[in-house]
Motif scaffolding. Structure first.
Motif, PDB file in Angstrom:
ATOM      1  N   GLU A 200      -9.666  -6.363  -8.835  1.00  0.00           N
ATOM      2  CA  GLU A 200      -9.659  -7.632  -9.032  1.00  0.00           C
ATOM      3  C   GLU A 200      -9.288  -7.560  -7.024  1.00  0.00           C
ATOM      4  O   GLU A 200      -9.910  -8.478  -6.041  1.00  0.00           O
ATOM      5  N   ARG A 201      -8.223  -7.078  -7.165  1.00  0.00           N
ATOM      6  CA  ARG A 201      -7.520  -7.232  -5.261  1.00  0.00           C
ATOM      7  C   ARG A 201      -8.595  -6.596  -5.174  1.00  0.00           C
ATOM      8  O   ARG A 201      -8.952  -7.272  -3.519  1.00  0.00           O
ATOM      9  N   LYS A 202      -9.209  -5.366  -5.115  1.00  0.00           N
ATOM     10  CA  LYS A 202     -10.263  -5.108  -4.277  1.00  0.00           C
ATOM     11  C   LYS A 202     -11.560  -4.971  -4.100  1.00  0.00           C
ATOM     12  O   LYS A 202     -12.118  -5.560  -2.197  1.00  0.00           O
ATOM     13  N   VAL A 203     -11.656  -5.819  -4.734  1.00  0.00           N
ATOM     14  CA  VAL A 203     -13.360  -7.267  -4.585  1.00  0.00           C
ATOM     15  C   VAL A 203     -12.537  -8.009  -3.661  1.00  0.00           C
ATOM     16  O   VAL A 203     -13.676  -8.248  -2.760  1.00  0.00           O
ATOM     17  N   VAL A 204     -11.752  -8.387  -3.861  1.00  0.00           N
ATOM     18  CA  VAL A 204     -11.008  -9.550  -3.050  1.00  0.00           C
ATOM     19  C   VAL A 204     -11.319  -8.932  -1.091  1.00  0.00           C
ATOM     20  O   VAL A 204     -11.420  -9.847  -0.351  1.00  0.00           O
ATOM     21  N   HIS A 205     -10.247  -7.778  -1.161  1.00  0.00           N
ATOM     22  CA  HIS A 205     -10.009  -6.713  -0.180  1.00  0.00           C
ATOM     23  C   HIS A 205     -11.413  -6.534   0.294  1.00  0.00           C
ATOM     24  O   HIS A 205     -11.396  -7.000   2.086  1.00  0.00           O
ATOM     25  N   ASP A 206     -12.293  -6.291  -0.334  1.00  0.00           N
ATOM     26  CA  ASP A 206     -13.632  -5.931   0.980  1.00  0.00           C
ATOM     27  C   ASP A 206     -14.485  -6.913   0.772  1.00  0.00           C
ATOM     28  O   ASP A 206     -14.836  -7.263   2.104  1.00  0.00           O
ATOM     29  N   ALA A 207     -14.154  -8.522   0.155  1.00  0.00           N
ATOM     30  CA  ALA A 207     -14.999  -9.950   0.205  1.00  0.00           C
ATOM     31  C   ALA A 207     -14.111 -10.192   2.235  1.00  0.00           C
ATOM     32  O   ALA A 207     -14.606 -10.818   2.819  1.00  0.00           O
ATOM     33  N   VAL A 208     -12.948 -10.212   1.869  1.00  0.00           N
ATOM     34  CA  VAL A 208     -12.050 -10.737   3.229  1.00  0.00           C
ATOM     35  C   VAL A 208     -12.304  -9.846   4.206  1.00  0.00           C
ATOM     36  O   VAL A 208     -13.233 -10.568   5.562  1.00  0.00           O
ATOM     37  N   ALA A 209     -13.261  -8.842   3.889  1.00  0.00           N
ATOM     38  CA  ALA A 209     -12.985  -7.916   5.361  1.00  0.00           C
ATOM     39  C   ALA A 209     -14.007  -7.909   5.983  1.00  0.00           C
ATOM     40  O   ALA A 209     -15.111  -8.336   6.516  1.00  0.00           O
ATOM     41  N   ALA A 210     -15.359  -8.423   5.159  1.00  0.00           N
ATOM     42  CA  ALA A 210     -16.963  -8.474   5.105  1.00  0.00           C
ATOM     43  C   ALA A 210     -16.706  -9.596   5.918  1.00  0.00           C
ATOM     44  O   ALA A 210     -17.325  -9.430   7.253  1.00  0.00           O
ATOM     45  N   ALA A 211     -15.887 -11.177   6.335  1.00  0.00           N
ATOM     46  CA  ALA A 211     -15.890 -11.586   6.437  1.00  0.00           C
ATOM     47  C   ALA A 211     -15.106 -12.414   8.152  1.00  0.00           C
ATOM     48  O   ALA A 211     -14.976 -12.877   8.636  1.00  0.00           O
ATOM     49  N   GLY A 212     -15.131 -10.431   8.303  1.00  0.00           N
ATOM     50  CA  GLY A 212     -13.993 -10.797   9.467  1.00  0.00           C
ATOM     51  C   GLY A 212     -12.936 -10.669   9.305  1.00  0.00           C
ATOM     52  O   GLY A 212     -11.780 -10.835  10.596  1.00  0.00           O
ATOM     53  N   LEU A 213     -11.356 -11.172   8.604  1.00  0.00           N
ATOM     54  CA  LEU A 213     -10.392 -10.638   9.170  1.00  0.00           C
ATOM     55  C   LEU A 213      -9.877  -9.497   7.826  1.00  0.00           C
ATOM     56  O   LEU A 213     -10.394  -9.184   7.335  1.00  0.00           O
ATOM     57  N   ARG A 214      -8.515  -9.675   7.751  1.00  0.00           N
ATOM     58  CA  ARG A 214      -7.406  -9.185   6.608  1.00  0.00           C
ATOM     59  C   ARG A 214      -7.022  -9.263   6.004  1.00  0.00           C
ATOM     60  O   ARG A 214      -6.513 -10.261   6.184  1.00  0.00           O
ATOM     61  N   SER A 215      -6.580  -7.996   5.331  1.00  0.00           N
ATOM     62  CA  SER A 215      -5.385  -9.182   3.875  1.00  0.00           C
ATOM     63  C   SER A 215      -4.683  -8.000   3.274  1.00  0.00           C
ATOM     64  O   SER A 215      -5.516  -7.004   3.859  1.00  0.00           O
ATOM     65  N   GLU A 216      -4.000  -8.172   3.082  1.00  0.00           N
ATOM     66  CA  GLU A 216      -2.513  -6.863   2.093  1.00  0.00           C
ATOM     67  C   GLU A 216      -2.219  -7.563   1.005  1.00  0.00           C
ATOM     68  O   GLU A 216      -2.366  -8.575   0.481  1.00  0.00           O
ATOM     69  N   SER A 217      -1.725  -6.529   0.321  1.00  0.00           N
ATOM     70  CA  SER A 217      -1.440  -7.066  -0.967  1.00  0.00           C
ATOM     71  C   SER A 217      -0.072  -6.891  -1.120  1.00  0.00           C
ATOM     72  O   SER A 217       0.757  -6.337  -0.180  1.00  0.00           O
ATOM     73  N   GLU A 218       0.554  -7.341  -1.209  1.00  0.00           N
ATOM     74  CA  GLU A 218       1.866  -7.826  -1.687  1.00  0.00           C
ATOM     75  C   GLU A 218       3.009  -7.914  -3.105  1.00  0.00           C
ATOM     76  O   GLU A 218       1.629  -8.464  -4.334  1.00  0.00           O
ATOM     77  N   GLY A 219       4.504  -8.006  -3.228  1.00  0.00           N
ATOM     78  CA  GLY A 219       4.406  -7.986  -4.836  1.00  0.00           C
ATOM     79  C   GLY A 219       4.853  -6.317  -5.946  1.00  0.00           C
ATOM     80  O   GLY A 219       4.024  -6.042  -4.938  1.00  0.00           O
ATOM     81  N   GLU A 220       5.053  -6.982  -6.451  1.00  0.00           N
ATOM     82  CA  GLU A 220       5.057  -6.240  -7.313  1.00  0.00           C
ATOM     83  C   GLU A 220       4.322  -6.411  -8.969  1.00  0.00           C
ATOM     84  O   GLU A 220       4.169  -7.407  -9.076  1.00  0.00           O
ATOM     85  N   GLU A 221       3.033  -5.025  -9.593  1.00  0.00           N
ATOM     86  CA  GLU A 221       2.615  -5.278 -10.310  1.00  0.00           C
ATOM     87  C   GLU A 221       3.930  -6.144 -11.928  1.00  0.00           C
ATOM     88  O   GLU A 221       4.680  -5.591 -11.763  1.00  0.00           O
ATOM     89  N   PRO A 222       3.368  -6.658 -12.946  1.00  0.00           N
ATOM     90  CA  PRO A 222       1.742  -7.560 -12.849  1.00  0.00           C
ATOM     91  C   PRO A 222       1.797  -8.265 -11.735  1.00  0.00           C
ATOM     92  O   PRO A 222       0.068  -9.334 -11.565  1.00  0.00           O
ATOM     93  N   GLN A 223       2.993  -8.860 -11.065  1.00  0.00           N
ATOM     94  CA  GLN A 223       2.369 -10.470  -9.990  1.00  0.00           C
ATOM     95  C   GLN A 223       2.319  -9.305  -8.843  1.00  0.00           C
ATOM     96  O   GLN A 223       2.649 -10.631  -7.606  1.00  0.00           O
ATOM     97  N   ARG A 224       1.642  -8.247  -8.638  1.00  0.00           N
ATOM     98  CA  ARG A 224       1.132  -8.447  -6.816  1.00  0.00           C
ATOM     99  C   ARG A 224      -0.394  -9.355  -7.266  1.00  0.00           C
ATOM    100  O   ARG A 224      -1.442  -9.329  -8.006  1.00  0.00           O
ATOM    101  N   CYS A 225      -0.718  -9.569  -5.832  1.00  0.00           N
ATOM    102  CA  CYS A 225      -1.097 -10.604  -5.163  1.00  0.00           C
ATOM    103  C   CYS A 225      -1.684 -10.545  -3.590  1.00  0.00           C
ATOM    104  O   CYS A 225      -1.612  -9.757  -2.960  1.00  0.00           O
ATOM    105  N   VAL A 226      -2.708 -10.801  -3.280  1.00  0.00           N
ATOM    106  CA  VAL A 226      -3.626 -10.800  -2.376  1.00  0.00           C
ATOM    107  C   VAL A 226      -3.083 -11.752  -0.924  1.00  0.00           C
ATOM    108  O   VAL A 226      -3.050 -13.039  -1.931  1.00  0.00           O
ATOM    109  N   VAL A 227      -3.081 -11.740   0.133  1.00  0.00           N
ATOM    110  CA  VAL A 227      -3.078 -12.071   1.254  1.00  0.00           C
ATOM    111  C   VAL A 227      -3.761 -12.409   2.416  1.00  0.00           C
ATOM    112  O   VAL A 227      -3.992 -11.248   2.614  1.00  0.00           O
ATOM    113  N   VAL A 228      -4.404 -13.116   2.562  1.00  0.00           N
ATOM    114  CA  VAL A 228      -5.431 -13.556   3.495  1.00  0.00           C
ATOM    115  C   VAL A 228      -4.768 -13.780   4.574  1.00  0.00           C
ATOM    116  O   VAL A 228      -3.775 -14.502   5.110  1.00  0.00           O
ATOM    117  N   LEU A 229      -4.897 -13.035   6.046  1.00  0.00           N
ATOM    118  CA  LEU A 229      -3.752 -13.221   7.447  1.00  0.00           C
ATOM    119  C   LEU A 229      -5.294 -13.370   7.714  1.00  0.00           C
ATOM    120  O   LEU A 229      -6.445 -13.876   8.389  1.00  0.00           O
TER     121      LEU A 229
END
Length: 176
Positions: A145-174
């Protein structure tokens, strides 16, 4: 060797490496299909196995000609059973090949639908970050799920990163 000869040799080596990768991924798909057909037989479920290669991973899908409800048991709540079956299938491939597999399993189109929803979520989060100028933190997600979101954010021209530990790891859009 001349420069033109070197380029031709390099191009031939790259083509050979690509063919080798595709052959290895097709072998992974065949092993996975055999394993999954065995599971379907044990569970007395009808389903057809489709195989494909996309980029650097084998894609294997279990599809049904009509009764997807029976296959939904193999997806489980929020794809939990699907994730477990994917890991078991990867282990079966590893046992046969000795190589770690990045095989992707889909059942009854669950991942395809999820990919579309997540791409929309990523695009909306990117738009929100652009308009507000603040980072947008999304709910915890699986690596897929995070990979798909990262790709969509990049396609929109922004950066994103993952933070947290599994299973609570999430995407942060910058923001930009």
């Amino acid at each position: 060797m001349t420069e033109g000869t070197t380029s031709a040799v390099e191009a031939e080596a790259a083509a050979s490496a690509d063919e080798s990768l595709v052959a290895r991924l097709e072998q992974e798909g065949d092993i996975a299909a055999d394993y999954l057909e065995g599971l379907l037989d044990i569970a007395d479920l009808d389903g057809d196995i489709d195989m494909d290669v996309e980029g650097d991973r084998a894609l294997v899908s279990i599809v049904s000609d009509g009764n997807d409800r029976a296959l939904q048991r193999l997806v489980g709540q929020d794809g939990e059973v699907l994730e477990a079956l994917q890991e078991l299938t990867r282990l079966a491939v590893h046992r046969e090949t000795g190589e770690r597999s990045r095989l992707m399993l889909d059942i009854a189109g669950f991942r395809a639908r999820k990919r579309t929803e997540l791409a929309t979520l990523g695009a909306q989060a990117a738009e929100q970050a652009k308009s507000s100028g603040e980072q947008v933190k999304l709910r915890p997600m699986t690596p897929f799920e995070r990979k798909v979101v990262h790709d969509a954010v990049a396609a929109a021209g922004l950066r994103s990163e993952s933070e947290g530990e599994e299973p609570q790891r999430c995407v942060v859009v910058l923001p930009a």
